[in-house]
Design a protein around this motif. Structure first.
Motif, mmCIF file in Angstrom:
data_model
loop_
_atom_site.group_PDB
_atom_site.id
_atom_site.type_symbol
_atom_site.label_atom_id
_atom_site.label_comp_id
_atom_site.label_asym_id
_atom_site.label_seq_id
_atom_site.Cartn_x
_atom_site.Cartn_y
_atom_site.Cartn_z
ATOM 1 N N GLN A 107 -43.604 62.458 10.371
ATOM 2 C CA GLN A 107 -42.757 61.496 9.661
ATOM 3 C C GLN A 107 -43.459 60.150 9.529
ATOM 4 O OE1 GLN A 107 -39.081 61.464 11.842
ATOM 5 N NE2 GLN A 107 -38.378 63.414 11.013
ATOM 6 N N LEU A 108 -44.193 59.742 10.563
ATOM 7 C CA LEU A 108 -44.893 58.443 10.505
ATOM 8 C C LEU A 108 -46.040 58.451 9.514
ATOM 9 C CD1 LEU A 108 -44.926 57.467 14.273
ATOM 10 C CD2 LEU A 108 -43.781 56.249 12.422
ATOM 11 N N ARG A 109 -46.536 59.659 9.143
ATOM 12 C CA ARG A 109 -47.623 59.702 8.147
ATOM 13 C C ARG A 109 -47.173 59.143 6.803
ATOM 14 N NH1 ARG A 109 -50.431 65.332 7.510
ATOM 15 N NH2 ARG A 109 -51.711 64.019 6.171
ATOM 16 N N SER A 110 -45.900 59.294 6.472
ATOM 17 C CA SER A 110 -45.398 58.807 5.183
ATOM 18 C C SER A 110 -44.883 57.385 5.262
ATOM 19 C CB SER A 110 -44.282 59.723 4.684
ATOM 20 O OG SER A 110 -43.209 59.726 5.600
ATOM 21 N N PHE A 111 -45.032 56.730 6.426
ATOM 22 C CA PHE A 111 -44.549 55.341 6.602
ATOM 23 C C PHE A 111 -45.459 54.388 5.821
ATOM 24 C CE2 PHE A 111 -44.095 51.335 8.843
ATOM 25 C CZ PHE A 111 -42.712 51.266 8.985
ATOM 26 N N LYS A 112 -44.928 53.713 4.831
ATOM 27 C CA LYS A 112 -45.700 52.781 3.993
ATOM 28 C C LYS A 112 -44.985 51.432 3.937
ATOM 29 C CE LYS A 112 -48.919 55.630 2.372
ATOM 30 N NZ LYS A 112 -48.486 56.841 2.985
ATOM 31 N N TYR A 113 -45.765 50.405 3.735
ATOM 32 C CA TYR A 113 -45.215 49.055 3.550
ATOM 33 C C TYR A 113 -46.245 48.203 2.832
ATOM 34 C CZ TYR A 113 -48.292 47.565 7.332
ATOM 35 O OH TYR A 113 -49.388 47.271 8.084
ATOM 36 N N GLY A 114 -45.807 47.074 2.305
ATOM 37 C CA GLY A 114 -46.747 46.147 1.659
ATOM 38 C C GLY A 114 -47.444 46.797 0.472
ATOM 39 N N ASP A 115 -48.750 46.528 0.307
ATOM 40 C CA ASP A 115 -49.563 47.048 -0.789
ATOM 41 C C ASP A 115 -50.171 48.387 -0.359
ATOM 42 O OD1 ASP A 115 -50.948 47.419 -3.092
ATOM 43 O OD2 ASP A 115 -52.473 45.885 -2.707
ATOM 44 N N ASN A 116 -49.287 49.404 -0.224
ATOM 45 C CA ASN A 116 -49.719 50.757 0.186
ATOM 46 C C ASN A 116 -50.379 50.745 1.551
ATOM 47 O OD1 ASN A 116 -49.628 53.483 -0.373
ATOM 48 N ND2 ASN A 116 -51.674 53.536 -1.255
#
Length: 942
Positions: A107-116
């Motif tokens: 699940q943490l692999r798909s954690f995104k924020y900011g500019d990718n």
């Protein structure tokens, strides 16, 4: 008299010649130097301004980097918290510790924020446990090397293990690139969990912001340079170290590389000559053409050059030499003209003197000689009524006063000299104070302009003639104009006829002294913006309106928040309504399901009856799923994903829908077999397919075809659906129809809760929004391909796994096939008599002896009188002051060996404020005998 005349003529001529040769060349030289100094002053002022811009840019970069570091620390802490909650949730779903950790890492692999930007996790041996890039997932970081050097990532991990946490800089490529870039990461060690978590920011993102600020500084500098003039046609220009002309008033040169332009004086590139004299204090002498004489390179020019290392710029001044000399020559001509006029006047006066004044003056001269010799009692003796007589009388009086005043003259001169010195000092102090006040005023005005420009509002001030006197940057940007160009324009001309017409009533009210506020909607940058405009009248001391302040705020976000609040209130109403119906509806379904199972068991040999019973049982379970789904939708409850045999699910779904679809609609299934199966909640997936089919049915009132097509795909390259798809294995499910398709409005709002295109309130607006919520909770993607009046295709993309990776789950019968509890006593507490009858029969079929009651108070009186009680089966919601949970707690304190099973038609959150003891098992209504068996089987393990 003639000799006197000639003598005066010679004296005046000598004075004229002396004044000319001793003053005019000096004046010409000084004026020339003043003009040259003005060029240097202008150049230095612009250089100081540019240098300050560079200092502000460096300060911004430092502040931006510090802000990113704070965010990185927060992201790592958030990832740690998310890991704990994901592991706990997976453990509650029956996974082992290792499996739960693996689910959390995925699940943490798909954690995104900011500019990718993303987070990564590595164990203490340097192996990546979670990384969004498949190239590095599960790999040893020691193998990641750049230019055959030691692994920088492995070094960072070792430092974090030894230091606990810290910020580290190294080179790493972006997810969509293989080029190593400078990166700053915050890495923190979690020794109790056996891994480190890191997240970083690429420094080129900061450099992009710096480049943008640098371009803005160049634009601001260009506007400032436009206002500066040196002599008549002199100017300032700026070029960089690559000889690209950044700012130049000549459009033929501005923005181009001028390395090829040659200096006619030296024969070298003029750019190279300018660079050589930079910051030397020397001027570059060269020849150039004039605007009125192009191509004739014979006019002399001078240039001063300053170099700004921060921006790598060269700032230059340029002025024609003859323009520097023109002021001095003009002054010289005027001096000569004045001198000639004075000479002519002097000649005339000399004639007058020689004929009429010479003799009296001679007598005055003789008297003056006597006075100069100390004879202060001497008098001229001239008595005339004209000016000469007055002069003689005045001279005599002056001599008399001179005698009286000469004694105090030295002391008065000394006092006056001291007073003048004090005045001079006061003037110096006052001048310095005025300069300081002027500088402070300029800084204050600059700050005010910056504050007004930074405010997220459109601000303008107009006079009573509706002429603009001030605008801030946001106001100018909104109307795509330059701030300076808008000043002194009429408001109607600046904002356009249509906008002016909308606010004309507000303007009239403001001119009458009334403050007005209004809201309006407009389109900016391809989006709809809601603005609030306030017009505030300004008054002079006589309380008369002398101007209007126009304030405009973007309130789109506030309106969106208000809309979202209304939607949330509607969702809460749905949740409350569903919660009120769930208990009674699930009780009814429990009775129906129990009797259907009983009928099936009793007439097990009747195949014809089973053909009717099985759809009824599935429909009953689907009724329970609908209630649970509505509650889940209103509260966003977690799903229960598992591997799904998509072929069997589609066949079962079509069989379930066969009686709900008209005869003029046909259903076709095209399933491509694959080792990969979708990993999702099967009940919610079936609900999503049913919702989509019902929407397709409504879009085909004249009949048509609905097609299901499935296949497994591996996403490697860029794929965009409702959002960019992360690389990985997926199961694609396409549902197509031949109906009317989506309208443009419906296509934009189809996933919004409560939006429906059906008229007269025929639709709830929850169908596609529930599908969208299920897909996003399942880490999947959705898209709609629409062809108006020719049908639509809805594509679901769900994560897929190999069949052997799934956790094999035994059927309820398999789990409890050896379960048999003959003669053991069970107490059943259920307020609904029909439900109590069905559950009692199921318990009896399982071999239990059953004592039942309808409320908790009676059960508490009855249980102490019974022999050893094997189990307590109680509804959660019971009449009276004691509910099922409180009864279970009471019995658990009496006998912790007693098995306790709670049954409820509500969700866990609806069971009351008091939490359920983990030792109790919660069974949701409706349920059959198989689920009841499994519940007893599971209770044996607790």
């Amino acid at each position: 008299m003639q000799r006197f005349f000639v003598t005066l003529l010679i004296i005046i001529s000598m004075i004229f010649i002396t004044v000319y040769f001793y003053s005019v060349p000096v004046i010409k030289k000084k004026v020339f130097e003043i003009e040259r100094n003005s060029s240097a002053i202008a150049l230095n002022s612009v250089f100081s301004l540019a240098n300050k811009m560079y200092a502000d840019t460096k300060k911004y970069r430092s502040q931006a980097l510090e802000s990113h570091k704070k965010r990185l620390r927060t992201v790592v802490d958030l990832a740690d918290s998310f890991f704990d909650s994901a592991v706990a949730e997976a453990r509650r779903n029956g996974l082992s510790e290792a499996q739960a950790r693996q689910v959390a890492f995925e699940q943490l692999r798909s954690f995104k924020y900011g500019d990718n930007d993303y987070i990564w996790i590595a164990d203490q041996h340097g192996t990546l446990l979670s990384h969004p890039d498949p190239r590095y997932q599960g790999k040893d970081t020691a193998a990641f090397r750049i230019n055959d050097s030691d692994s920088e990532v492995r070094t960072v991990i070792d430092l974090a293990l030894s230091q606990g946490e810290g910020f580290y800089q190294y080179k790493w490529n972006r997810l969509d690139s293989e080029k190593p870039l400078d990166k700053v990461s915050f890495v923190k060690n979690f020794p109790q969990k056996g891994f480190v978590i890191g997240s970083g920011v690429y420094l080129d993102d900061l450099d992009a912001d710096i480049q943008r600020i640098r371009n803005e500084a160049l634009i601001e500098l260009r506007e400032g340079i436009k206002e500066i003039k040196i002599a008549s046609t002199g100017y300032l220009f700026v070029f960089d170290a690559s000889t690209n002309m950044l700012i130049h008033p000549n459009t033929n040169i501005a923005g181009k590389n001028f390395l090829s332009l040659t200096n006619p004086v030296t024969g070298n590139s003029i750019a190279e000559d300018l660079i050589q004299v930079a910051d030397t204090g020397q001027e570059l002498y060269y020849k150039w053409d004039r605007p009125d004489d192009p191509g004739n390179y014979r006019y002399e020019k001078l240039s001063l050059v300053r170099y700004l290392p921060g921006f790598d710029w060269y700032i230059c001044s340029s002025v024609y030499v003859d323009e520097l000399r023109s002021s001095a020559e003009l002054l010289t001509e005027r001096i000569i003209t004045i001198a000639v006029i004075a000479l002519v006047v002097a000649l005339l006066l000399m004639l007058l003197f020689s004929q009429w004044i010479t003799q009296p003056i001679k007598r005055l001269a003789d008297t003056a000689v006597r006075v100069s010799q100390g004879e202060l009692s001497a008098k001229s003796g001239i008595r005339r009524d004209d000016e000469v007589g007055l002069l003689a009388h005045t001279f005599d009086t002056m001599v008399e006063r001179l005698r009286d005043s000469i004694k105090n003259l030295d002391s008065k001169v000394e006092q006056r000299t001291h007073a003048l010195a004090e005045k001079n000092q006061q003037l110096i102090i006052a001048s310095e104070s005025m300069a300081s006040a002027k500088e402070a005023l300029a800084l204050s005005e600059q700050r005010q302009r910056q504050i007004l420009d930074a405010l997220p509002a459109q601000i303008a001030y107009v006079d009573t003639g509706l002429n603009i006197l001030f605008v801030n940057r946001v106001f100018a940007d909104t109307f795509q104009q330059n701030k300076a160009c808008m000043i002194n324009k009429s408001l109607q001309q600046a904002i356009g006829e249509e906008c002016f017409r909308r606010i004309q009533c507000q303007i009239q009210s403001a001119l009458n002294g009334q403050q007005t506020t209004g809201e309006y909607t407009e389109h900016q940058q391809q989006r709809q913006v809601i603005c609030k405009r306030t017009l505030i009248p300004c008054f002079n001391p006589d309380r008369e309106v002398n101007g209007i302040l126009i304030l405009t705020f973007d309130i789109t976000s506030e309106k969106d928040a208000e809309r979202q609040l209304n939607e949330a209130q509607r969702m809460n109403a749905v949740g409350q309504m569903a919660g009120g119906l769930a208990h009674d509806f699930n009780n009814l379904l429990t009775i129906i399901l129990g009797n259907l199972h009983s009928a099936g068991d009793r007439y097990a040999e009747d195949d014809q009856l089973h053909r009717y019973l099985e759809p009824a049982i599935r429909a009953t379970r689907r009724g329970a799923d609908i209630t649970s789904r509505l509650l889940s939708f209103s509260r966003r409850q977690p799903l229960s994903p598992t591997l799904i045999n998509i072929g069997q699910m589609l066949s079962g779904t079509v069989e379930l829908l066969s009686s709900s679809l008209p005869d003029n609609i046909t259903v076709r299934i095209s399933n491509t077999p694959s080792d990969l199966q979708p990993f999702a909640d099967p009940g919610r997936l079936e609900d999503a397919l049913v919702n989509i089919v019902f929407n397709a049915r409504d879009a085909m009132p004249e009949g048509g075809e609905i097609s299901f097509a499935t296949q497994s795909i591996e996403v490697k390259n860029r794929l965009v659906m409702d959002e960019p798809v992360a690389p990985g294995d997926y199961c694609e499910i396409c549902i197509s129809d031949t109906g009317s398709g989506f309208s443009d409005q419906a296509l934009l709002q189809c996933f919004e809760p409560f939006f429906t295109s059906k008229s007269n309130g025929a639709g709830s607006g929850l169908g596609l929004s529930m599908v969208y919520g299920f897909v996003k909770q399942s880490q999947g993607y959705i898209s709609i391909q629409n062809a108006p009046n020719r049908g639509a295709t809805i594509t679901l993309l769900l994560p897929a796994k190999a069949a052997e990776q799934g956790v094999a789950k035994d059927s309820p019968d398999a789990q409890a096939r050896d379960f048999k509890q003959e003669g053991k006593l069970v107490c059943l507490v259920e307020d609904d008599p029909d439900v109590r009858s069905v559950v009692r029969q199921q318990l009896i079929e399982l071999g239990f002896d059953v004592i039942d009651t309808h409320n908790a108070e009676e059960a508490r009186r009855l249980i102490p009188l019974l022999p050893e009680l094997y189990a307590l089966v109680s509804d959660v919601m019971l009449p009276g002051s004691i509910n099922g949970i409180e009864l279970a707690d009471w019995q658990h304190l009496r006998d912790n060996r007693c098995r306790i099973i709670l049954i409820s038609g509500y969700s866990y959150q609806q069971s009351g404020d008091k939490p359920i003891n983990p030792a109790f098992l919660l069974l949701s209504k409706p349920f059959g005998i198989a689920e009841l068996k499994k519940a007893f089987h599971d209770s044996e393990k607790r």
